[in-house]
Design a protein around this motif. Structure first.
Motif, PDB file in Angstrom:
ATOM      1  N   HIS A  63     -27.278 -42.096  -0.090  1.00 29.26           N
ATOM      2  CA  HIS A  63     -25.901 -41.791  -0.500  1.00 29.26           C
ATOM      3  C   HIS A  63     -25.861 -40.581  -1.428  1.00 29.26           C
ATOM      4  CE1 HIS A  63     -21.813 -42.553  -1.954  1.00 29.26           C
ATOM      5  NE2 HIS A  63     -22.275 -42.497  -3.188  1.00 29.26           N
ATOM      6  N   ARG A  64     -26.981 -40.355  -2.135  1.00 21.60           N
ATOM      7  CA  ARG A  64     -27.001 -39.310  -3.160  1.00 21.60           C
ATOM      8  C   ARG A  64     -28.403 -38.728  -3.277  1.00 21.60           C
ATOM      9  NH1 ARG A  64     -25.433 -37.710  -8.315  1.00 21.60           N
ATOM     10  NH2 ARG A  64     -27.133 -37.623  -9.801  1.00 21.60           N
ATOM     11  N   VAL A 121     -24.014 -29.783  -6.536  1.00 15.09           N
ATOM     12  CA  VAL A 121     -23.044 -29.547  -7.600  1.00 15.09           C
ATOM     13  C   VAL A 121     -23.784 -29.670  -8.931  1.00 15.09           C
ATOM     14  CG1 VAL A 121     -20.972 -30.488  -8.704  1.00 15.09           C
ATOM     15  CG2 VAL A 121     -21.188 -30.506  -6.201  1.00 15.09           C
ATOM     16  N   GLY A 154     -26.627 -32.530  -8.255  1.00 16.90           N
ATOM     17  CA  GLY A 154     -26.589 -33.667  -7.328  1.00 16.90           C
ATOM     18  C   GLY A 154     -25.702 -33.353  -6.136  1.00 16.90           C
ATOM     19  N   ILE A 155     -25.953 -34.052  -5.038  1.00 21.30           N
ATOM     20  CA  ILE A 155     -25.127 -33.900  -3.837  1.00 21.30           C
ATOM     21  C   ILE A 155     -24.965 -35.274  -3.188  1.00 21.30           C
ATOM     22  CG2 ILE A 155     -27.147 -33.259  -2.430  1.00 21.30           C
ATOM     23  CD1 ILE A 155     -25.252 -31.476  -0.768  1.00 21.30           C
ATOM     24  N   LEU A 156     -23.737 -35.579  -2.756  1.00 20.14           N
ATOM     25  CA  LEU A 156     -23.454 -36.842  -2.073  1.00 20.14           C
ATOM     26  C   LEU A 156     -23.398 -36.589  -0.574  1.00 20.14           C
ATOM     27  CD1 LEU A 156     -20.629 -38.141  -4.461  1.00 20.14           C
ATOM     28  CD2 LEU A 156     -23.107 -38.484  -4.630  1.00 20.14           C
ATOM     29  N   GLU A 207     -20.397 -34.797   0.831  1.00 20.67           N
ATOM     30  CA  GLU A 207     -20.410 -33.369   0.472  1.00 20.67           C
ATOM     31  C   GLU A 207     -21.364 -32.588   1.378  1.00 20.67           C
ATOM     32  OE1 GLU A 207     -19.535 -33.927  -4.312  1.00 20.67           O
ATOM     33  OE2 GLU A 207     -21.593 -33.759  -3.586  1.00 20.67           O
TER      34      GLU A 207
END
Lengths: 179, 178
Positions: free
Chosen positions: A120-121, A143, A165-167, A170
């Protein structure tokens, strides 16, 4: 896994001399959370540990055209409950710096993280004196999530640690865009 | 080690393990600490035994109510990085009768003083979940600055939550005049 410029494959114990050389290069280790010299046996041990585990993965990045190994990417500390992992990337062959190979390998690794592992992340930390890494991550859609002030001592001074971090949503939206 | 106004810190003893086992299996407490499967007294004892290794980069102390001598919680420095001179602090008030009464802030002040004045660290940081407003308020009171927010970093009670990163530098701590 295939990028446009690079190919990713699982690390082998026989890659230890390669990783060992990169980990001890002063210019490269500035980007890593290592200070003491890295031995060949600790590198081998690390490879054994990560290949024997389902909580981390290390890929050797090679140039698709020449097949030459040029660096590595890694997802580690995978948390299956929060569905997240920490990301790391090193392009060890400096001739490949700033030519899009890092971004290409990072995107292939993120694709594995989100679409094969179902995470998820994905997050990472890098150093304020390492703008090349920050740029690669921003190009991949990461981000900036925070700055840990003066959290890294390097070359006689304290530097900031940058958190990114990136989800998954995104990443999916980002990849739809032209490069 | 300096004594706080309400608490003092002391080394943890084997006799404390059973009490801690109760705290760290209580969902009202563990939701603030990150996910863990229910665990046994043996597992807690193993954690305690590992902590005794002097090479370990974690130091955990018991928080004791000065007045009654009751062990009410733990505070620890984790991931101690001697090169960059920083550590992560973690604190739990396990005895809920002591919640929201200043005991946590007092214990935090003692451990910060120890980190900066005795251990010569230059930075202490912590991670706290966004819904733990009581803790965030208390950390701000201690002088911590909000440095970042890791989005969707924690899964708890059916939803993702953010992790807030807070840090304090030695000069900031010394300037608060505590």
């Amino acid at each position: 896994m295939e990028g446009v410029l690079t190919r990713l494959r699982g690390v082998e114990e026989s890659d230890a001399p390669l990783l060992h050389a990169w980990d001890n290069d002063p210019e490269i280790r500035a980007a890593l959370d290592v200070v003491f010299p890295v031995t060949i046996s600790s590198t081998t041990e690390y490879i054994r540990e990560i290949t024997g585990s389902r909580d981390g993965v290390l890929f050797i990045v090679s140039d698709r055209e020449t097949e030459a190994p040029i660096g590595f990417t890694t997802l580690y500390d995978i948390d299956w409950i929060a569905r997240k992992a920490e990301f790391g990337i090193i392009i060890g062959d400096k001739r490949y710096w700033s030519r899009g190979y890092g971004t290409d390998a990072a995107l292939a690794t993120l694709s594995f993280a989100f679409e094969d592992l179902g995470l998820h992340r994905v997050y990472l930390s890098t150093y304020s004196y390492h703008p090349r890494a920050i740029r690669v991550c921003e190009k991949c859609g990461f981000v900036r999530e925070g700055v840990m002030r003066k959290a890294r001592y390097h070359h006689g001074a304290y530097h900031d640690v940058v958190l990114m971090g990136i989800l998954y949503d995104e990443f999916a939206a980002h990849r739809g865009r032209p490069p | 080690m300096k004594t706080g106004e309400l608490v003092r810190l002391r080394a943890l003893e084997r006799d404390d393990v059973a009490r801690m086992h109760g705290w760290f299996n209580d969902p009202e407490i563990t939701r603030f600490l990150g996910y863990s499967f229910p665990f046994s007294v043996d597992a807690e004892m193993q954690w305690y035994d590992n902590l005794q290794d002097p090479k370990k980069r974690d130091k955990v102390l018991g928080i004791v109510d000065r007045e009654t001598g009751t062990h009410i919680g733990n505070v620890g420095l984790h991931n101690i990085d001697w090169v960059s001179a920083h550590a992560e602090v973690g604190i739990t008030i396990g005895d809920k009768r002591y919640w929201s009464r200043g005991y946590g802030s007092d214990a935090m002040d003692v451990i910060l003083s120890y980190a900066f004045s005795k251990m010569n660290l230059h930075r202490v940081y912590l991670r706290v979940y966004d819904f733990n407003l009581r803790a965030i308020r208390s950390y701000e009171k201690c002088g911590f600055v909000r440095e970042g927010v890791q989005r969707d970093d924690y899964y708890c009670d059916g939803a993702y939550h953010d992790t807030v990163i807070m840090g304090i530098l030695r000069e900031e701590y010394l300037n608060t005049g505590t």
